[in-house]
Design a protein around this motif. Structure first.
Motif, mmCIF file in Angstrom:
data_model
loop_
_atom_site.group_PDB
_atom_site.id
_atom_site.type_symbol
_atom_site.label_atom_id
_atom_site.label_comp_id
_atom_site.label_asym_id
_atom_site.label_seq_id
_atom_site.Cartn_x
_atom_site.Cartn_y
_atom_site.Cartn_z
ATOM 1 N N PHE B 245 71.916 26.981 24.304
ATOM 2 C CA PHE B 245 72.172 27.853 25.451
ATOM 3 C C PHE B 245 71.413 27.322 26.660
ATOM 4 O O PHE B 245 70.237 27.006 26.538
ATOM 5 C CB PHE B 245 71.699 29.265 25.078
ATOM 6 N N GLY B 248 77.193 24.231 29.650
ATOM 7 C CA GLY B 248 77.939 24.276 30.910
ATOM 8 C C GLY B 248 79.396 23.868 30.790
ATOM 9 O O GLY B 248 80.077 23.738 31.793
ATOM 10 N N VAL B 249 79.881 23.651 29.557
ATOM 11 C CA VAL B 249 81.271 23.220 29.381
ATOM 12 C C VAL B 249 82.097 24.396 28.869
ATOM 13 O O VAL B 249 81.729 25.032 27.880
ATOM 14 C CB VAL B 249 81.360 22.045 28.386
ATOM 15 N N VAL B 250 83.186 24.694 29.540
ATOM 16 C CA VAL B 250 84.028 25.809 29.093
ATOM 17 C C VAL B 250 84.833 25.352 27.876
ATOM 18 O O VAL B 250 85.519 24.341 27.901
ATOM 19 C CB VAL B 250 84.912 26.363 30.233
ATOM 20 N N ALA B 256 85.090 31.860 30.199
ATOM 21 C CA ALA B 256 83.952 31.521 31.062
ATOM 22 C C ALA B 256 82.863 30.876 30.208
ATOM 23 O O ALA B 256 82.828 31.055 28.995
ATOM 24 C CB ALA B 256 83.411 32.774 31.742
ATOM 25 N N THR B 257 81.973 30.132 30.867
ATOM 26 C CA THR B 257 80.853 29.527 30.140
ATOM 27 C C THR B 257 79.680 30.510 30.087
ATOM 28 O O THR B 257 79.705 31.570 30.704
ATOM 29 C CB THR B 257 80.332 28.270 30.862
ATOM 30 N N ASP B 258 78.638 30.110 29.381
ATOM 31 C CA ASP B 258 77.362 30.798 29.469
ATOM 32 C C ASP B 258 76.899 30.737 30.921
ATOM 33 O O ASP B 258 77.273 29.832 31.671
ATOM 34 C CB ASP B 258 76.297 30.044 28.654
ATOM 35 N N SER B 259 76.022 31.662 31.278
ATOM 36 C CA SER B 259 75.347 31.584 32.571
ATOM 37 C C SER B 259 74.007 30.902 32.355
ATOM 38 O O SER B 259 73.262 31.234 31.437
ATOM 39 C CB SER B 259 75.128 32.998 33.123
ATOM 40 N N ALA B 260 73.731 29.918 33.200
ATOM 41 C CA ALA B 260 72.462 29.205 33.080
ATOM 42 C C ALA B 260 71.444 29.739 34.079
ATOM 43 O O ALA B 260 70.404 29.134 34.306
ATOM 44 C CB ALA B 260 72.688 27.712 33.295
ATOM 45 N N ALA B 261 71.741 30.901 34.674
ATOM 46 C CA ALA B 261 70.893 31.438 35.739
ATOM 47 C C ALA B 261 69.461 31.638 35.274
ATOM 48 O O ALA B 261 68.513 31.435 36.028
ATOM 49 C CB ALA B 261 71.471 32.751 36.250
ATOM 50 N N ALA B 262 69.273 32.053 34.023
ATOM 51 C CA ALA B 262 67.920 32.336 33.531
ATOM 52 C C ALA B 262 67.386 31.209 32.654
ATOM 53 O O ALA B 262 66.248 30.772 32.800
ATOM 54 C CB ALA B 262 67.925 33.634 32.742
ATOM 55 N N ALA B 263 68.210 30.700 31.743
ATOM 56 C CA ALA B 263 67.723 29.757 30.736
ATOM 57 C C ALA B 263 67.746 28.314 31.235
ATOM 58 O O ALA B 263 67.143 27.435 30.623
ATOM 59 C CB ALA B 263 68.562 29.881 29.475
#
Ligand SMILES: [Zn+2]
Lengths: 149, 395
Positions: B245, B248-250, B256-263
């Motif tokens: 996690f 970034g690949v759909v 939708a992909t995971d959000s990388a905003a936090a991790a």
């Protein structure tokens, strides 16, 4: 456009503001990770075991990660117009959320009008009509007006 | 090196649209693998089946179904399902059983009968199922392949001619494979004349679905030595790791992909994570690979896999192809079997068929397709929701 009332193709996945629509996702209260579609019972970040989420409107602009089109009619549950009209599809990267969201591209814009990195914005457009409603969903549209014909 | 197991036998029912029940294909493949190994059926103590979800209840309990069809003889059974990676997970179950000492010899088998047309999801209004959502919104399997292919064109300068060249290469070698469904050569012009499906991919860039069956007889290294087959090809690694996690690949079937905003963004997709673990487990590197069997669901995807397997730097797989390096006779042949381009996908059998090809190649039994001096082969395939598998076979 018909006179039928507008209804979302999927309930609660986007606002119904026809001018400035937003996708509706959730955000983990503990770690700040966004989710679309909404996730509200468990956080998928392996470093987080939160169960608290808030509903948020996602950014309505982003840039193209990649794009393609659909030249053949998809199977059900897709409801196709007759005759089937091919459409472009874009995967758009949202900067603040750092996620990529797929969607159809608005009618009249083909793959020849698109490029990786191109700025896009979210709009609502008809997905199909049933007996009662015109079902609308989110679609991507080039932000430069020249992208649309 | 105690983590290795031996491949004593390999067998396949030819791929096609035969219209028979899947059990028939699996039994034919299993009997060929048994005959190839010289091991009597009664000596097989574990039957590991790769499930099919399209052939009714017998498919869900494939291990037991095949054990019954071959004749109950008291072996333990297991069934694995992981879409196209099912065969690798069934193989992993057999390896665990053998390495734990619970059995000496196992049969691993998968087979499928495919329906006509698209594989549509269950009916109703079911927005909680991502597979339902994406079909509802008009996103099919070729959509994902088209996205990956177009990204290669815009980022690396790959061309339609490159994608067509993958098909031409695979068709040429597959025409020499008696087990392939399509044994016909094609030209670049013929690929270019086929109908556009998901721009930039045409009908001939995308693989079909097929009926087929594949099987392996595997054993402990001690058992192989005991029956005089100590030099049999060995499974040196089976990797089924997930990405980390946030990816970034759909991936199919997500919208939708995971959000990388936090991790933070994890740059490597599962496609590039899987081979790393396989190389580490086998104690080798990409420079040791003689040939690769990769999941060419589309022509462009073969180029992605070549880079994910570290056989070329990112963005340079097309150059390898243009040089002829990925053809049989080149530096690093890819899909010497003809790949999915010539087979079409028979989901639970496909990962096993890749290992069958490597087995024959490493024994020097691949006939006109033979990669000279093949010592180490690697496979790669994909399931759904961003997982897949990679197997390394060596002599
Ligand atoms: Zn969280």
């Amino acid at each position: 456009m018909s006179a039928k009332p507008l209804a979302p193709a999927i309930d609660g996945w986007h606002t119904m503001d026809m001018h400035q629509p937003h996708l509706i996702g959730t955000r983990c209260i503990d770690c700040g990770t966004y989710f679309f579609p909404k996730q509200s019972s468990y956080c998928r970040n392996p470093a987080c075991d939160s169960t608290d989420f808030e509903e948020v409107e996602l950014s309505r602009t982003g840039t193209i990660w990649s794009y393609t089109n659909a030249c053949y009619k998809p199977p059900e549950p897709f409801v196709a117009a007759d005759p089937f009209e091919p459409y472009a599809i874009a995967a758009v990267q949202l900067e603040q959320e750092q996620m990529v969201v797929l969607g159809q591209v608005v009618a009249g814009v083909g793959v020849e009008d698109l490029k990786v990195g191109m700025p896009m914005e979210l709009v609502l457009e008809t997905l199909y009509e049933d007996e009662e409603d015109t079902k609308v969903t989110w679609k991507w549209k080039p932000r430069s007006a020249s992208g649309a014909k | 090196m105690s983590q290795e197991i031996a491949i004593l036998g390999a067998g396949m029912h030819p791929w096609g649209k035969w219209g028979k029940y899947f059990v028939e294909y699996g039994v034919a493949a299993a009997r060929e693998a048994l005959a190839d190994s010289g091991v009597p059926w009664q000596d097989v103590r574990f039957v590991s089946g790769a499930a099919t979800i399209r052939c009714g209840y017998p498919g869900y309990v494939a291990g037991a179904t095949f054990a019954q069809a071959l004749g109950w003889q008291g072996a333990e059974v297991n069934t694995s399902y992981a879409a196209c990676a099912s065969g690798s997970q069934a193989l992993a179950a057999a390896r665990t059983k053998i390495l734990s000492g619970a059995c000496d010899v196992a049969l691993v088998v998968g087979a499928d009968t495919t329906p006509k047309g698209f594989l549509a999801p269950a009916k109703g209004y079911r927005p909680e199922d991502p597979d339902w959502v994406r079909f509802y919104l008009g996103v099919t399997n070729p959509t994902y392949f088209g996205l990956y292919a177009r990204r290669r064109m815009d980022l690396y300068g790959d061309t339609l001619e490159d994608f067509a060249a993958v098909k031409v290469k695979n068709a040429a070698i597959g025409s020499k494979n008696p087990r392939a469904r399509y044994q016909k050569c094609f030209t670049t012009e013929e690929v270019a004349a086929s109908a556009m499906v998901a721009d930039p991919l045409r009908l001939m860039d995308i693989c079909a679905t097929s009926d087929g069956g594949a099987a392996l007889i595997v054993s402990s290294v001690e058992y192989a030595k005991k029956i005089g087959k100590g030099d049999a090809p060995r499974i040196a690694a089976i990797s089924t790791v997930t990405p980390t996690f946030a990816s970034g690949v759909v991936e199919m079937p997500d919208i939708a992909t995971d959000s990388a905003a936090a991790a933070g963004i994890e740059a490597s997709s599962y496609r590039s994570s899987i081979p790393l673990k396989a190389y580490e487990e086998a104690g080798i590197g990409p420079e040791d690979i003689s040939l690769a069997e990769v999941y060419d669901l589309s022509t462009a995807l073969e180029l992605d896999w070549i880079e994910d397997l570290r056989l070329a730097p990112r963005g340079e797989a097309a150059q390898l192809l243009r040089n002829g390096d990925t053809s049989v006779g080149g530096k690093i042949p890819v899909n010497a079997s003809g790949g999915l381009a010539c087979f079409g996908e028979a989901v639970p059998a496909q990962a096993l068929s890749q290992v069958c090809e490597l087995t024959w190649q490493l024994r020097g039994q691949a006939g006109e397709r033979q990669v000279e001096g093949a010592r180490v082969g690697i496979t790669a395939n994909q399931g759904l929701f961003g997982h897949g598998s990679s197997v390394i076979v060596k002599r």
